[in-house]
Motif scaffolding. Structure first.
Motif, PDB file in Angstrom:
ATOM      1  N   MET A 119      -7.751  -8.379   1.980  1.00  0.00           N
ATOM      2  CA  MET A 119      -6.283  -8.751   2.320  1.00  0.00           C
ATOM      3  C   MET A 119      -5.746  -7.107   2.054  1.00  0.00           C
ATOM      4  SD  MET A 119      -4.501 -12.032   1.386  1.00  0.00           S
ATOM      5  CE  MET A 119      -4.530 -11.882  -0.293  1.00  0.00           C
ATOM      6  N   GLY A 120      -6.248  -6.038   1.557  1.00  0.00           N
ATOM      7  CA  GLY A 120      -6.152  -4.803   1.284  1.00  0.00           C
ATOM      8  C   GLY A 120      -5.138  -5.027   0.132  1.00  0.00           C
ATOM      9  N   LEU A 121      -5.429  -5.611  -0.719  1.00  0.00           N
ATOM     10  CA  LEU A 121      -4.601  -5.904  -1.760  1.00  0.00           C
ATOM     11  C   LEU A 121      -5.544  -5.364  -3.257  1.00  0.00           C
ATOM     12  CD1 LEU A 121      -2.339  -8.660  -1.109  1.00  0.00           C
ATOM     13  CD2 LEU A 121      -1.931  -6.736  -1.206  1.00  0.00           C
ATOM     14  N   ASP A 122      -4.611  -5.927  -4.420  1.00  0.00           N
ATOM     15  CA  ASP A 122      -6.231  -5.349  -5.716  1.00  0.00           C
ATOM     16  C   ASP A 122      -5.681  -6.894  -6.569  1.00  0.00           C
ATOM     17  OD1 ASP A 122      -5.275  -4.921  -8.939  1.00  0.00           O
ATOM     18  OD2 ASP A 122      -6.285  -2.758  -8.174  1.00  0.00           O
ATOM     19  N   PRO A 123      -6.685  -7.087  -6.700  1.00  0.00           N
ATOM     20  CA  PRO A 123      -6.822  -8.586  -7.227  1.00  0.00           C
ATOM     21  C   PRO A 123      -5.675  -8.571  -8.601  1.00  0.00           C
ATOM     22  CG  PRO A 123      -9.008  -8.325  -6.662  1.00  0.00           C
ATOM     23  CD  PRO A 123      -8.345  -7.222  -6.609  1.00  0.00           C
ATOM     24  N   GLN A 124      -5.738  -7.265  -9.225  1.00  0.00           N
ATOM     25  CA  GLN A 124      -5.235  -7.252 -11.265  1.00  0.00           C
ATOM     26  C   GLN A 124      -3.860  -7.070 -10.315  1.00  0.00           C
ATOM     27  OE1 GLN A 124      -6.567  -9.048 -13.217  1.00  0.00           O
ATOM     28  NE2 GLN A 124      -8.163  -9.400 -12.423  1.00  0.00           N
ATOM     29  N   ALA A 125      -3.869  -6.542 -10.036  1.00  0.00           N
ATOM     30  CA  ALA A 125      -2.366  -5.710  -9.857  1.00  0.00           C
ATOM     31  C   ALA A 125      -1.157  -5.913  -8.918  1.00  0.00           C
ATOM     32  CB  ALA A 125      -2.660  -3.853  -9.937  1.00  0.00           C
ATOM     33  N   ASN A 155      -0.023   0.803  -7.381  1.00  0.00           N
ATOM     34  CA  ASN A 155      -1.173   0.722  -7.426  1.00  0.00           C
ATOM     35  C   ASN A 155      -2.228   1.316  -6.862  1.00  0.00           C
ATOM     36  OD1 ASN A 155      -2.653  -1.508  -4.967  1.00  0.00           O
ATOM     37  ND2 ASN A 155      -0.740  -3.183  -7.120  1.00  0.00           N
ATOM     38  N   GLY A 156      -3.700   0.929  -7.252  1.00  0.00           N
ATOM     39  CA  GLY A 156      -4.293   1.801  -6.314  1.00  0.00           C
ATOM     40  C   GLY A 156      -4.766   1.386  -5.181  1.00  0.00           C
ATOM     41  N   ALA A 157      -3.972   0.087  -4.721  1.00  0.00           N
ATOM     42  CA  ALA A 157      -4.826  -0.691  -2.849  1.00  0.00           C
ATOM     43  C   ALA A 157      -3.325  -0.085  -2.089  1.00  0.00           C
ATOM     44  CB  ALA A 157      -4.159  -1.940  -3.050  1.00  0.00           C
ATOM     45  N   ASP A 158      -1.776  -0.262  -2.882  1.00  0.00           N
ATOM     46  CA  ASP A 158      -0.944   0.990  -2.266  1.00  0.00           C
ATOM     47  C   ASP A 158      -1.340   1.929  -1.814  1.00  0.00           C
ATOM     48  OD1 ASP A 158       0.597  -2.083  -2.807  1.00  0.00           O
ATOM     49  OD2 ASP A 158       1.241  -1.356  -5.706  1.00  0.00           O
ATOM     50  N   ARG A 159      -1.538   2.946  -2.912  1.00  0.00           N
ATOM     51  CA  ARG A 159      -1.666   4.415  -2.521  1.00  0.00           C
ATOM     52  C   ARG A 159      -2.667   4.513  -1.416  1.00  0.00           C
ATOM     53  NH1 ARG A 159      -1.006   4.490  -8.345  1.00  0.00           N
ATOM     54  NH2 ARG A 159       1.214   5.940  -8.168  1.00  0.00           N
ATOM     55  N   GLU A 160      -3.874   3.118  -1.537  1.00  0.00           N
ATOM     56  CA  GLU A 160      -5.298   3.485  -0.178  1.00  0.00           C
ATOM     57  C   GLU A 160      -4.843   2.932   1.130  1.00  0.00           C
ATOM     58  OE1 GLU A 160      -7.985   3.723   2.132  1.00  0.00           O
ATOM     59  OE2 GLU A 160      -8.299   4.277  -0.246  1.00  0.00           O
ATOM     60  N   LYS A 161      -3.020   1.941   1.017  1.00  0.00           N
ATOM     61  CA  LYS A 161      -2.999   1.610   2.111  1.00  0.00           C
ATOM     62  C   LYS A 161      -2.305   3.155   3.102  1.00  0.00           C
ATOM     63  CE  LYS A 161      -1.219  -2.398   1.185  1.00  0.00           C
ATOM     64  NZ  LYS A 161      -1.923  -2.390  -0.419  1.00  0.00           N
ATOM     65  N   TYR A 162      -0.881   3.486   1.495  1.00  0.00           N
ATOM     66  CA  TYR A 162      -0.642   4.412   2.079  1.00  0.00           C
ATOM     67  C   TYR A 162      -1.485   5.738   2.945  1.00  0.00           C
ATOM     68  CZ  TYR A 162       3.225   8.791   1.602  1.00  0.00           C
ATOM     69  OH  TYR A 162       4.152   9.024   2.440  1.00  0.00           O
TER      70      TYR A 162
END
Length: 486
Positions: free
Chosen positions: A454-460, A385-392
């Motif tokens: 927390m750096g996570l996506d609330p929905q995904a 998801n978008g949060a994953d790609r942002e962390k990467y």
């Protein structure tokens, strides 16, 4: 009595060139001279106490452990198989743990495995002679190894860990069908010092291929390095009283392994999996059973097992004490099926494709770079998801900045391994710190704002969060609504 013909030059470390001895090591630390050492000259660190499957010995001493988990030299009798192990801790890292013991050599067995054209894999020699090595003949010579010239393998044998070096030499012999294959290996209650003897084992397996039956160097090695084990046979070393263990250190933290891959296993791990690292990170944090498949050579895949363990590091005291230990099994084969059936959480690798059919033994199966799961409840975690790609993206930016600093400023104090470990540790700490604060609050309500913090996506990441709360037994109320479906 060790004969000179057996020892020289096989146990001599002077084969390493002087240029390699001084490779990129800031004073006063000294390089260990290994030709396969990483550029920063780091060595293996210590395992956090409290891990039931990794034991230590030593008297009361003071060792400083840092998040990069860079270790200290092992005391004992120096031998030609020893490599100096410098402490090269990054002064910029503030998190430190005082430990009341230090690590010593704990070699409980040394062995030679050979491939016999009539009997298959077999243990041809070992010390001590009464040690139980059932199955080691297959663990130390991976399935499919006949197609490669050499390899190294980390594995588990009961409560012990092993390292074996394999070599395959062409011979003009009809009896041996044109090839002589052997492995020379060792067992220890801990894998954290096994790397010290990589070159010794590589030299010895070549020696065994060229001069079969010449065991004097191995006998001398065992006499010098053998451990005194607890009479109960549980893998504990009598020199390590329980009072020296420090249970406050989070047991999810793993030591740094000595890297023999020229580029370092962490950077290779990132390049190999790319954004998929964020998928592996979630599975690791959820303590899933992860199995990696790859054809030989298996040595580099053993390092991927270790890297995967590093994704779940947490340095907050008390977090993870009630969840299954995330055990690195390293290389496994069909002989390990019964042992794996009882494990709740592990990371392992194999060269045997038949494991893919044994779906009751794993939750996540990785075929080279293809990460998949047969469990419907875990399918959503495979999607980035978008949060994953942002962390990467942030991880990639930090890596590029580090490489630029190393090149422009000749900065030798920082490295990719430290950056990798600390990046995920800080991410994990942020998650569990937020969850702990919400759990301690009056209403126990976890909101979308908390999740974003927390750096996570609330929905995904809702499924991931629900699983995380269940696994770690965190009592909070997740009030994020699912989006309406058309």
């Amino acid at each position: 009595m060790v004969e000179q013909s057996d020892r020289a030059p096989l146990l001599d470390w002077e084969e390493i060139s002087p240029a390699e001895l001084t490779q990129a090591v800031p004073p006063p630390a000294k390089e260990n001279g290994s030709e396969s050492s990483p550029p920063d000259g780091r060595s293996l660190g210590i395992t956090a106490p409290g891990i039931g499957w990794s034991t230590r010995s030593g008297g009361p001493a003071t060792v400083t452990a840092v998040p990069s988990l860079i270790g200290s030299p092992s005391p004992g009798h120096p031998g030609p198989w020893d490599v100096p192990s410098p402490i090269n801790a990054d002064p910029g890292i503030s998190l430190k743990v005082r430990v009341g013991w230090e690590e010593k050599d704990q070699i409980v067995a040394v062995f030679v495995v050979t491939f016999d054209t009539r009997s298959g894999n077999m243990v041809e020699w070992c010390l001590p002679q009464d040690v139980n090595l059932d199955g080691v003949e297959f663990k130390s010579m991976a399935s499919g190894s006949h197609r490669i010239a050499n390899d190294f393998i980390y594995f588990r044998k009961g409560c012990y860990f092993g390292l074996a070096c394999f070599a395959n030499m062409p011979v003009e012999s009809e009896l041996e069908r044109g090839a002589r294959m052997k492995s020379v290996g060792i067992l220890s209650p801990s894998y954290t010092l096994l790397y010290r003897y990589m070159h010794f084992l590589e030299n010895q397996v070549r020696h065994q291929l060229q001069c079969p039956g010449s065991y004097s160097p191995l006998e001398a090695f065992y006499e010098d390095k053998k451990a005194v084990l607890h009479p109960a046979g549980n893998g504990l070393v009598t020199a390590c009283p329980t009072s020296f263990w420090v249970p406050a250190i989070n047991r999810c933290m793993h030591p740094e392994m000595k890297i023999t891959h020229p580029a370092g296993c962490m950077s290779q791990f990132i390049r190999f999996f790319g954004e998929q690292i964020m998928v592996l990170w979630k599975f690791a944090l959820l303590r899933k059973r992860i199995l990696m498949f790859s054809p030989p050579p298996v040595g580099v895949v053993c390092y991927r097992v270790y890297c995967c363990c590093c994704l779940s590091n947490v340095s907050i005291p008390g977090i993870g004490v009630s969840v299954p230990e995330f055990r690195p099994f390293f290389y496994i084969n069909v002989a390990d099926i019964a042992a794996l059936a009882t494990e709740m959480s592990y990371v392992a690798c194999t060269t045997e494709k038949i494991f893919e059919e044994k779906k009751d033994l794993y939750d996540v199966y990785i075929d080279n770079q293809n990460v998949k799961t047969h469990r419907d409840s875990l399918q959503p975690l495979l999607r980035l998801n978008g949060a994953d790609r942002e962390k990467y993206r942030k991880l990639s930016e930090q890596r590029q900045m580090l490489l630029y600093t190393q090149e422009v400023d000749a900065d030798c104090t920082s490295n990719e391994e430290d950056l990798f470990i600390l990046f995920f540790m800080e991410q994990n700490n942020r998650i569990f710190q937020t969850l702990s604060e919400v759990e301690a609050s009056a209403d126990h309500t976890l909101t979308a704002e908390h999740v974003r913090a927390m750096g996570l996506d609330p929905q995904a990441d809702r499924t991931f969060l629900e699983d995380l709360l269940e696994v770690y037994g965190i009592d909070v109320m997740l009030v994020i609504d699912n989006p309406c479906c058309p």
